[in-house]
Scaffold this motif. Structure first.
Motif, PDB file in Angstrom:
ATOM      1  N   LEU A   1       0.828  -1.207   0.000  1.00 38.06           N
ATOM      2  CA  LEU A   1       0.000   0.000   0.000  1.00 38.06           C
ATOM      3  C   LEU A   1       0.867   1.263   0.000  1.00 38.06           C
ATOM      4  N   GLU A   2       2.000   1.215   0.693  1.00 39.28           N
ATOM      5  CA  GLU A   2       2.928   2.350   0.633  1.00 39.28           C
ATOM      6  C   GLU A   2       3.413   2.578  -0.789  1.00 39.28           C
TER       7      GLU A   2
ATOM      8  N   ALA B   1      -7.880  -0.254   0.150  1.00 40.09           N
ATOM      9  CA  ALA B   1      -7.095   0.819   0.756  1.00 40.09           C
ATOM     10  C   ALA B   1      -6.277   1.604  -0.263  1.00 40.09           C
ATOM     11  N   GLY B   2      -6.213   1.133  -1.510  1.00 34.88           N
ATOM     12  CA  GLY B   2      -5.487   1.883  -2.524  1.00 34.88           C
ATOM     13  C   GLY B   2      -6.140   3.202  -2.888  1.00 34.88           C
ATOM     14  N   GLY B   3      -7.425   3.337  -2.522  1.00 36.43           N
ATOM     15  CA  GLY B   3      -8.107   4.597  -2.780  1.00 36.43           C
ATOM     16  C   GLY B   3      -8.490   4.759  -4.240  1.00 36.43           C
TER      17      GLY B   3
ATOM     18  N   GLY C   1      -4.042   3.735  12.002  1.00 34.96           N
ATOM     19  CA  GLY C   1      -5.474   3.470  11.907  1.00 34.96           C
ATOM     20  C   GLY C   1      -5.783   2.146  11.235  1.00 34.96           C
ATOM     21  N   LEU C   2      -5.067   1.843  10.148  1.00 41.08           N
ATOM     22  CA  LEU C   2      -5.280   0.570   9.457  1.00 41.08           C
ATOM     23  C   LEU C   2      -4.901  -0.611  10.348  1.00 41.08           C
TER      24      LEU C   2
ATOM     25  N   GLY D   1      -8.868  -4.724  15.525  1.00 40.09           N
ATOM     26  CA  GLY D   1     -10.272  -4.792  15.915  1.00 40.09           C
ATOM     27  C   GLY D   1     -11.012  -5.898  15.186  1.00 40.09           C
ATOM     28  N   TRP D   2     -10.712  -6.071  13.884  1.00 36.48           N
ATOM     29  CA  TRP D   2     -11.349  -7.138  13.128  1.00 36.48           C
ATOM     30  C   TRP D   2     -10.945  -8.514  13.671  1.00 36.48           C
TER      31      TRP D   2
END
Length: 762
Positions: free
Chosen positions: A339-340, A389-391, A505-506, A512-513
């Motif tokens: 993702l970076e 998440a790549g937007g 956040g991710l 959390g998941w």
């Protein structure tokens, strides 16, 4: 006079009053969480409490360093270390070969030139263990489980890895470290934390060479590989349904057995290889904690992970969770780097992007290969993250390429296990999804029993659901014997870092998941949430590095000292689980399996025949049996019922009559069975949990004796045959269902928990 210019704003700096409030809130959290954590008892080790252990920790650790003399103590100490040295060297040889193949794979993927030394070592190690597992599966299916194949493969891999390392340009610089509001990280800190990690690694690695006594481990994690080595190939075991699970980590145990050329001692070699997932994950936490946050965050993430008692526990007990934890974290790391790259390339396709996506697929496939739940906790969410998440910058073509290479990586590792099951049973995820795929040797009744034995939690109301959610969240955060006060003391403080919050956040969203998946889709065994801990450790390291100023900085040393002291006391004592330490291995095996050791001793002394071969009823944890055995697990068809009972589906198991004595004796003789061994303690436990055939009861054995199939039960020593009746559900079930097993007049009450019957005429 020229007025002085105000000081330049520091990037990420929070102005005065707000900063002070944040500092007070962070300090209050550290204090309140620590007070809560250390006020708890230890549910699995009552009446011990954390304060009890903490107060006695200095004296206990002094005894660890300089053990007091114990009268009639078993042999051990330095002789025990020398006894284990060949095993450690063999494990190191397998690991070196695996690293070589992983290093070669890393070069083939094409990302190694841009990595630091630690990143290369970590990724090569994870790839290498994956390759070792897959190669063991292939060799096992081909019937090539001779030691020469493994040492030849390892030697070739090691030199291939050396060549790949030689051909790779010098390691990349870690790059400019993001100097956020973090603790100064001096050489002294590095030395201290390095010594701390060594202190935790020693009991972990030595403990990994412990003869196992956990039921699940002896039943199938080790039991399945033992049977495959004995028969020379991997096949479908109809009497042990668990061996049809994906067995990625168990292949490492089989590799150790095969490389050593013997299953009993070779298992210890495999256990040492399996335990390497823990320090390897620590290297990954350091490498990518540094890459994404800071050196301090990297070091502390590794320290937090290695010092959690659960980390030692899943390393000295050969569960699949050690590997699952490593692959969940590795898949998250590879996806995060992808993702970076995707953000840096503005959504365009790039070879580096595809390389990292493929690595994410390989590691997510590894999670699936460890356990079926890996599909939900890693394979699916990591794949969705790569796509989502790549937007908006990622085109449909880019997303398609990402999905393609990611899926290819998953199938490369998980695919062989799905294909194996498909060929053996007709169901790629056997014994799951029976309604969709069916499965050889599995019936609707078997499926219903499986569902009953693995139920999802049921709640009478939303209020009950909410209360249990809070209770389980408390357990996950700290209310567990083998948790650490260093994890969630610092996790929330990661949000104090000003930059990189999208990444924090991710990671937090993924954590959390993982918790929600455990709470909603499993039957709430604490061991099943352990794979979340590397993810939490990364956030804890980031949070620790944010304690740079004010009161919270002053609180770090005492919080750290208390946590490490308590954890070290736990992992060097019996509180963490059975560890043989440096005790002589023969003594360790006797302690791990006292009944099986007794039976072997009786065979050697002539008390039992040399061809002793029991049909086991109730007992399935038989890894340590050094004689032939026939058994079935609780979810498989009862061999005892099939061989001894009339096959009439219209008659219940409890009422099913016996076959003619001659037919039963002929069946037992054809199978080489000389005795029937019954573990009533396990039968009772199964009756109250998973369910057990009503055909097996004390009265049924009386019928077999009366019919002339069996002689009367052999007199076993009390320490073998008897067990405390105790209180609770099991005692009530024995009183209701089998009162004849209770020893009259015994105080405290005892019952006959194990019996051995000789087949008539043998």
């Amino acid at each position: 006079m020229t007025p002085r210019k105000p000081p330049a704003a520091v990037p990420g700096h929070v102005p005065g009053e707000v900063s002070r409030r944040i500092d007070v809130a962070a300090a209050a959290w550290l204090i309140l969480f620590s007070l809560w954590f250390y006020s708890l008892d230890m549910p699995n080790n009552r009446p011990s409490t954390r304060l009890d252990v903490l107060q006695s920790a200095p004296f206990h650790l002094l005894d660890v360093i300089d053990p007091p003399e114990v009268k009639d103590a078993p042999p051990g100490g330095w002789s025990g270390l020398l006894q284990r040295l060949p095993l450690l060297l063999a494990a190191a040889g397998l690991a070196a070969g695996a690293w070589g193949w992983g290093r070669l794979g890393l070069r083939a993927v094409g990302v190694d030139a841009a990595l630091t030394r630690a990143e290369r070592f970590y990724l090569a190690g994870m790839l290498g263990l994956t390759v070792l597992s897959t190669v063991t599966l292939v060799l096992g299916l081909l019937g090539l489980l001779a030691a020469g194949w493994f040492w030849g493969w390892g030697t070739l891999g090691f030199f291939a890895g050396v060549w790949a390392a030689w051909m790779t340009p010098p390691c990349a610089s870690p790059g400019p470290v993001r100097r956020r509001e973090e603790l100064p990280f001096s050489t002294t800190w590095r030395i201290v934390l390095g010594a701390v990690m060594v202190a935790f690694l020693l009991p972990l690695l030595i403990g990994s060479l412990t003869p196992q006594n956990d039921f699940d481990v002896c039943e199938y994690h080790l039991g399945g590989p033992k049977e495959w080595l004995q028969q020379g190939r991997i096949t479908f075991l109809s009497h042990n349904v668990y061996t049809s699970f994906p067995f990625l980590t168990e292949m490492l145990l089989l590799a150790g057995m095969a490389a050593w050329g013997e299953w009993h001692t070779g298992a210890l070699v495999g256990q040492a290889v399996l335990a390497l997932y823990a320090p390897l994950t620590a290297v990954g936490l350091y490498a990518f904690g540094r890459r994404w946050f800071s050196p301090a965050a990297g070091w502390m993430s590794a320290v937090v992970w290695l010092s959690i008692p659960w980390t030692t526990r899943i390393s000295i007990i050969a569960y699949a969770e050690g590997g699952l934890s490593a692959y969940i974290f590795a898949a998250m790391i590879a996806a995060g780097v992808a993702l970076e790259v995707l953000r840096a390339k503005d959504g365009k396709i790039d070879r580096t992007l595809l390389a990292w996506a493929s690595l994410a697929g390989v590691f997510a496939g590894g999670a699936f290969g460890c356990k079926y739940p890996g599909l939900l906790v890693s394979t699916i969410p990591v794949g969705l993250a790569l796509v989502w998440a790549g937007g908006k910058s990622a085109s449909l073509k880019t997303r398609g390429w990402l999905v393609g290479v990611y899926s290819a990586g998953v199938l490369l590792v998980a695919g062989p296990w799905l294909l194996k099951n498909l060929c053996e049973t007709g169901n790629p995820v056997y014994p799951l999804a029976y309604g969709l795929f069916g499965g050889v040797d599995w019936t609707p009744a078997d499926h219903a029993k499986w569902q009953h034995g693995h139920p999802l939690p049921h709640y009478a109301s939303f209020g009950a659901w909410a209360v249990d959610l809070v209770r389980k969240l408390q357990d996950f955060v700290g209310n567990n014997d083998w948790h650490s006060g260093l994890v969630f003391a610092f996790v929330p403080l990661a949000w104090l870092l000003e930059r990189g919050r999208w990444l924090i956040g991710l990671i937090a969203l993924y954590l959390g998941w993982l918790f929600l998946e455990w709470f909603l889709l499993t039957h709430h065994i604490d061991r099943f949430w352990v794979p979340m801990l590397p993810v939490a450790s990364l956030l804890a390291g980031a949070g620790w590095s944010a304690c740079a100023t004010g009161v919270r900085r002053k609180l770090v040393p005492p919080v750290l000292l208390a946590g490490l002291l308590l954890n070290l006391a736990i992992v060097t004592s019996g509180l963490v689980g059975y560890s043989a330490g440096l005790t002589d291995l023969s003594v360790g095996r006797q302690r791990a399996a006292p009944v099986l050791s007794f039976l072997k001793h009786e065979i050697d002394d002539g008390g039992l025949p040399a061809d002793f071969h029991p049909l086991c009823v109730g007992e399935a944890a038989l890894f340590h049996a050094e004689f032939p055995v026939t058994y079935n697990t609780v979810f498989d068809h009862s061999l005892f019922e099939e061989w001894c009972g009339v096959d009439d589906p219209d008659v219940s198991s409890a009422e099913r009559p016996l076959k003619p004595a001659e037919e039963i004796l002929a069946t037992l003789a054809s199978r080489g069975v000389t005795h029937l061994y019954v573990n009533w303690a396990e039968v009772v436990r199964y009756r109250l949990t998973y369910g057990y055939t009503d055909f097996a009861s004390p009265r049924r054995f009386d019928e077999l004796v009366a019919a002339g199939v069996l002689d009367r039960a052999i007199n076993l020593p009390d320490q073998v045959a008897l067990a405390p009746l105790g209180e609770g559900n099991e005692a009530a079930e024995i009183r209701r269902w089998a009162p004849e097993q209770i020893v009259a007049g015994s105080e405290p009450p005892l019952y006959v928990a194990r019996q051995l019957f000789r087949v008539r005429g043998r």
